[in-house]
Design a protein around this motif. Structure first.
Motif, PDB file in Angstrom:
ATOM      1  N   PRO A 149       6.230  -3.465   2.501  1.00 42.28           N
ATOM      2  CA  PRO A 149       5.954  -2.954   1.160  1.00 42.28           C
ATOM      3  C   PRO A 149       4.922  -1.830   1.256  1.00 42.28           C
ATOM      4  O   PRO A 149       4.169  -1.744   2.228  1.00 42.28           O
ATOM      5  N   VAL A 150       4.897  -0.984   0.247  1.00 42.39           N
ATOM      6  CA  VAL A 150       4.042   0.196   0.250  1.00 42.39           C
ATOM      7  C   VAL A 150       3.304   0.284  -1.079  1.00 42.39           C
ATOM      8  O   VAL A 150       3.833  -0.108  -2.125  1.00 42.39           O
ATOM      9  N   ILE A 151       2.064   0.800  -1.038  1.00 43.22           N
ATOM     10  CA  ILE A 151       1.371   1.181  -2.265  1.00 43.22           C
ATOM     11  C   ILE A 151       1.405   2.702  -2.369  1.00 43.22           C
ATOM     12  O   ILE A 151       0.847   3.404  -1.515  1.00 43.22           O
ATOM     13  N   PHE A 152       2.084   3.229  -3.383  1.00 40.08           N
ATOM     14  CA  PHE A 152       2.057   4.655  -3.668  1.00 40.08           C
ATOM     15  C   PHE A 152       0.904   4.908  -4.640  1.00 40.08           C
ATOM     16  O   PHE A 152       0.860   4.298  -5.716  1.00 40.08           O
ATOM     17  N   THR A 153      -0.033   5.767  -4.253  1.00 42.64           N
ATOM     18  CA  THR A 153      -1.129   6.103  -5.162  1.00 42.64           C
ATOM     19  C   THR A 153      -0.939   7.539  -5.634  1.00 42.64           C
ATOM     20  O   THR A 153      -0.918   8.466  -4.823  1.00 42.64           O
ATOM     21  N   ALA A 154      -0.785   7.706  -6.935  1.00 47.33           N
ATOM     22  CA  ALA A 154      -0.477   9.026  -7.492  1.00 47.33           C
ATOM     23  C   ALA A 154      -1.659   9.574  -8.274  1.00 47.33           C
ATOM     24  O   ALA A 154      -2.351   8.836  -8.985  1.00 47.33           O
TER      25      ALA A 154
END
Length: 378
Positions: free
Chosen positions: A162-167
């Motif tokens: 799983p990945v955390i995308f931080t925008a």
């Protein structure tokens, strides 16, 4: 050695490939590559737009914005109408405006584009399919959306985790993240859940839509459970409401210097953080900032925007400017699994995140036409 970058023009993606069933390989076959940065001013082009798509977004985004403020504005307007005649006139005008927008959406635009894109009603169980909704598809076309990413996050690099995308930045509304299928398809096959202020998931109508898109509350427990128990991706607009009030013509200001909670979450879950920058987010609407900072302080306190903003043709809470959006992804921050990360652990990986943001901004800013702009962390 220059990094290889990939570009996918979402706005020009054939409509018949925009569905859950399409293999990601068909999307990747349409990418273009560059060794190092793309050429100057090559990522800021506004594409020609079908007039029906433009009209749908003018109506649809205006309706979405007014729905967000409706639960707060309506009680105040009703109260004002009881005591003043002008308040009654404003209330009637407001309700008529909402009725017109809602009617155009329900009886004209929604049926038209559901048929065109071969869509069905939103599902209570299939969130991945919901993410291909016609309104979000038209966002991509309206703002000529493109995605850029480095080879380090290309498949199969993130397939097994799983990945955390931080925008960043938030702006009035971060439209670049609303291409939901990208986050659930392009980098791995895991459904991506974006986060929002818990109060938003309690608003009438708006909350139903956002839950159908997979949104979860921006709280540590919900994020950790999604990453570790469901083993699904999470997206976080890292600067949040604070990102509405910063930036000018010369500087993009990112309010993430103290946003370290997401690092602690990533370390506890042992998942990578993938930094994402939305070039153009701060140009979509003109935000009115009071000189005393009262609206900013109150918005931050309540975790909901209370500041007015204006869109195309100076339309209050109206459609955004037709500026191109380019969502650029940086080098991932690979966080080891640590049950109880120390402050030193958190600071170390937070510094890596800031560096990745700085590098990606410097790499792509000239390609977007911002050669002289600077990114400042506060």
């Amino acid at each position: 050695m220059p990094t290889n970058y990939y570009k996918l023009d979402l706005a020009s993606l054939p409509d018949d490939l925009y569905n859950k069933e399409t293999d990601v390989k068909e999307w990747l076959a349409l990418t273009t590559t560059s060794k190092g940065s793309f050429p100057p001013d090559s990522l800021n082009r506004v594409l020609r737009l079908d007039s029906s798509v433009e009209l749908e977004r003018i109506n649809g985004i205006s309706l979405w914005m007014i729905r967000n403020v409706l639960p707060f504005a309506l009680p105040l307007l009703v109260l004002a109408s009881v005591f003043t005649s002008i308040g009654f006139v404003i209330l009637k005008a407001f309700l008529l405006y909402v009725l017109i927008l809602a009617s155009l959406h329900k009886f004209i635009f929604a049926p038209m584009f559901m048929k065109r894109y071969k869509r069905k009603q939103l599902s209570n169980t299939d969130i991945k399919d919901n993410q291909y909704l016609h309104t979000e598809r038209n966002n991509q076309k309206y703002n000529s959306l493109q995605f850029i990413w480095p080879e380090s996050v290309s498949r199969p690099a993130l397939n097994g985790t799983p990945v955390i995308f931080t925008a960043i930045p938030h702006g009035a509304a971060p439209l670049g993240i609303t291409c939901y299928p990208v986050w659930s398809k392009l980098f791995n096959d895991k459904l991506c859940h974006w986060t929002c202020a818990p109060v938003v998931l309690k608003l009438p109508i708006v909350s139903t839509f956002m839950k159908h898109m997979g949104y979860i509350p921006a709280k540590a427990k919900h994020i950790v459970d999604t990453l570790t128990k469901k083993e699904e991706n999470v997206g976080v607009v890292l600067d949040g409401i604070a990102g509405m009030f910063r930036s000018d013509n010369d500087t993009e200001i990112a309010s993430i210097k103290q946003r370290k909670g997401i690092i602690k979450i990533a370390l506890r879950a042992g998942v990578p953080i993938v930094p994402t920058y939305g070039f153009g987010h701060t140009s979509l609407w003109k935000i009115v900032v009071d000189p005393f900072g009262m609206l900013e302080a109150l918005s931050l306190k309540l975790d909901v925007s209370l500041t007015p903003f204006f869109g195309r043709w100076n339309w209050f809470l109206g459609p955004p400017q037709r500026v191109p959006l380019c969502v650029c992804i940086g080098e991932p921050v690979k966080c080891p699994q640590i049950d109880k990360p120390t402050q030193d652990d958190i600071d170390k990986y937070h510094s890596q995140l800031l560096k990745s943001y700085a590098d990606l901004f410097e790499c792509h800013k000239a390609s977007y036409g911002w050669a002289n702009k600077k990114l400042v962390f506060v």
